[in-house]
Scaffold this active site. Structure first.
Site, short mmCIF file in Angstrom:
data_model
loop_
_atom_site.label_atom_id
_atom_site.label_comp_id
_atom_site.label_asym_id
_atom_site.label_seq_id
_atom_site.Cartn_x
_atom_site.Cartn_y
_atom_site.Cartn_z
CG HIS A 105 54.60 47.40 28.05
ND1 HIS A 105 55.64 47.46 28.93
CD2 HIS A 105 53.69 48.31 28.48
CE1 HIS A 105 55.38 48.37 29.86
NE2 HIS A 105 54.20 48.90 29.61
CD GLU A 109 50.87 49.99 31.43
OE1 GLU A 109 52.01 49.80 30.96
OE2 GLU A 109 50.51 51.09 31.91
CG HIS A 148 52.06 53.57 27.78
ND1 HIS A 148 52.23 52.50 26.92
CD2 HIS A 148 52.38 53.10 29.02
CE1 HIS A 148 52.61 51.44 27.61
NE2 HIS A 148 52.72 51.79 28.88
CG HIS A 280 32.67 31.71 40.89
ND1 HIS A 280 33.05 31.96 42.20
CD2 HIS A 280 33.58 32.36 40.11
CE1 HIS A 280 34.12 32.73 42.21
NE2 HIS A 280 34.47 32.98 40.95
CG HIS A 282 36.14 32.72 36.19
ND1 HIS A 282 35.28 33.79 36.17
CD2 HIS A 282 36.60 32.63 37.47
CE1 HIS A 282 35.23 34.33 37.38
NE2 HIS A 282 36.03 33.65 38.19
CD GLU A 287 39.29 34.66 39.74
OE1 GLU A 287 39.09 35.40 40.72
OE2 GLU A 287 38.58 33.67 39.48
CG HIS A 326 37.51 29.90 42.36
ND1 HIS A 326 37.33 29.55 41.04
CD2 HIS A 326 37.46 31.26 42.39
CE1 HIS A 326 37.17 30.64 40.30
NE2 HIS A 326 37.24 31.69 41.10
CD GLU A 340 36.27 37.74 40.13
OE1 GLU A 340 35.52 37.27 39.24
OE2 GLU A 340 36.22 37.38 41.33
#
Length: 396
Positions: A105, A109, A148, A280, A282, A287, A326, A340
């Protein structure tokens, strides 16, 4: 023509869009009652919901399956969840011996093994090779551009995550597709064999195919003159010691403990009944969530009075845009497990509780008009998952 009683009858107790304070009214028209029962916080949003946040949920059950001899796949990309621009996901299953063919790709991944076992292979740009068997709770990571393969050792299922919301697993670069689009005289010149040996190559991309179950891993190892890859593409996440707090546990994996994983960081979160992934946000990226077991709800707060609540269950994808506040609350009777994930080399989150605890008390008190009971309950240590005596979930 008679119609069924939409409030009772064959449907039993039918939920209605009526809040306890009396807001709303009966819905007696055409509707998907089972869907309403799965989304109680969309049918009757909490009174705190407001504004026009976009959809932050999509279920793999609402996607189209690609069925092959050897397995199946389905995906959630920006087509299905337009807000999810940073990452996309593929849910895949392989039969015993089923092969996700040799491919690569343009995207990284990252994968979580849900059940069963499989064998993965790869090489890096210096010709150092890699082969490993993976089982439940194991991860693998293939950097962008490295080839792969995946083969089922038994019936297996896994989640693949890619660091681009526009990714589609059907647009990968596959060895069979490349062979079919290359003149046979070029193949002959490249490999130094007669043209005729390529008469039976696939006419198009194979993608997934059925093969026999491979033998023990030692029987398949190929010795490279350049050695094996220095940084493993495999990580045993469930073997990792979790962060335990009242209400559940968290296992964090990023480039600090899985060094090859430069583009994707993640956490495996367990929330026990009555528990909650604390308030909290990020500070590094959006996310992307995948729910493994149980059911829960999440309210996302976007500032300027905007907040929206969603219900999630096993097989759902959730999404939280960069830096939005959130929580995730267990609304069921069994543990809620979810992943997450972030397009980042590091996992980062900011705890609302910890921030308040490490801010001058007078400032917090006057800002929120709260007293000593709240201030004394604040924690300087971060608890990713919380639970208190008597805490439970009741739809509001």
């Amino acid at each position: 023509m008679d119609t069924p009683n939409r409030n009772h009858g064959m449907y039993g107790n039918v939920p209605q869009p009526i809040r306890p304070d009396g807001a709303g009214g009966m819905d007696t028209g055409p509707r998907d009652i089972m869907r309403d029962m799965e989304n109680p916080n969309m049918l009757v949003p909490p009174i705190t919901d407001s504004g026009l946040l976009p959809n932050l949920k999509f279920s793999f059950s609402d996607t189209s399956m690609k069925l092959n001899f050897g397995g199946w796949s389905r995906e959630v990309t920006v087509r299905e969840l337009p807000i999810a621009t940073t990452m996309a996901g593929v849910n895949m299953s392989l039969t015993p011996g089923g092969v996700r063919e040799l491919h690569w790709h343009q995207q990284a991944e990252w994968s979580y093994m849900i059940l069963g076992s499989a064998r993965i292979t790869s090489i890096d740009q210096e010709g150092r090779n890699f082969i490993a068997d993976v089982g439940p709770g194991d991860l693998w990571y293939f950097p962008p551009g490295l080839p792969h393969s995946i083969q089922g050792l038994e019936h297996c299922e896994f989640l693949l995550v890619f660091d681009d919301g526009n990714f589609s697993d059907l647009n990968t670069i596959s060895i069979s597709d490349w062979f079919s689009r290359t003149p046979k005289d070029v193949l002959s010149a490249n490999f130094g064999v007669p043209i005729g040996v390529f008469n039976n190559i696939p006419k198009e991309q194979v993608y997934i195919y059925q093969d026999k179950v491979p033998g023990p891993i030692d029987s398949q190892k190929v010795q490279s003159p350049y050695g094996t890859i220095p940084l493993s593409f495999k990580h045993q996440l469930l073997a990792q010691t979790p962060i335990k707090t009242p209400g559940g546990s968290v296992r964090i994996v990023d480039s600090t403990n899985f060094p090859i994983s430069k583009n994707i960081a993640a956490a495996l979160v367990e929330i026990e009944p009555g528990g909650m992934r604390e308030l909290h946000w990020h500070p590094n990226n959006d996310e992307w969530q995948y729910y493994l077991t149980g059911q829960g709800r999440m309210t996302v707060f976007a500032g300027d009075g905007n907040a929206r609540t969603f219900d999630y269950r096993a097989g759902d994808v959730g999404y939280v845009p960069f830096a939005l506040g959130h929580y995730i609350q267990n609304t069921g009777t069994q543990s809620l497990w979810f992943l997450e994930m972030f397009k980042s080399d590091r996992f980062e989150d900011v705890s609302l509780n910890q921030w308040m605890a490490l801010t001058p008390r007078e400032l917090v008190s006057t800002n929120l008009n709260v007293g000593q009971e709240v201030l004394n309950a604040l924690r300087k240590e971060k608890w990713p998952v919380v639970k208190y005596p008597g805490f439970s979930y009741y739809p509001k």
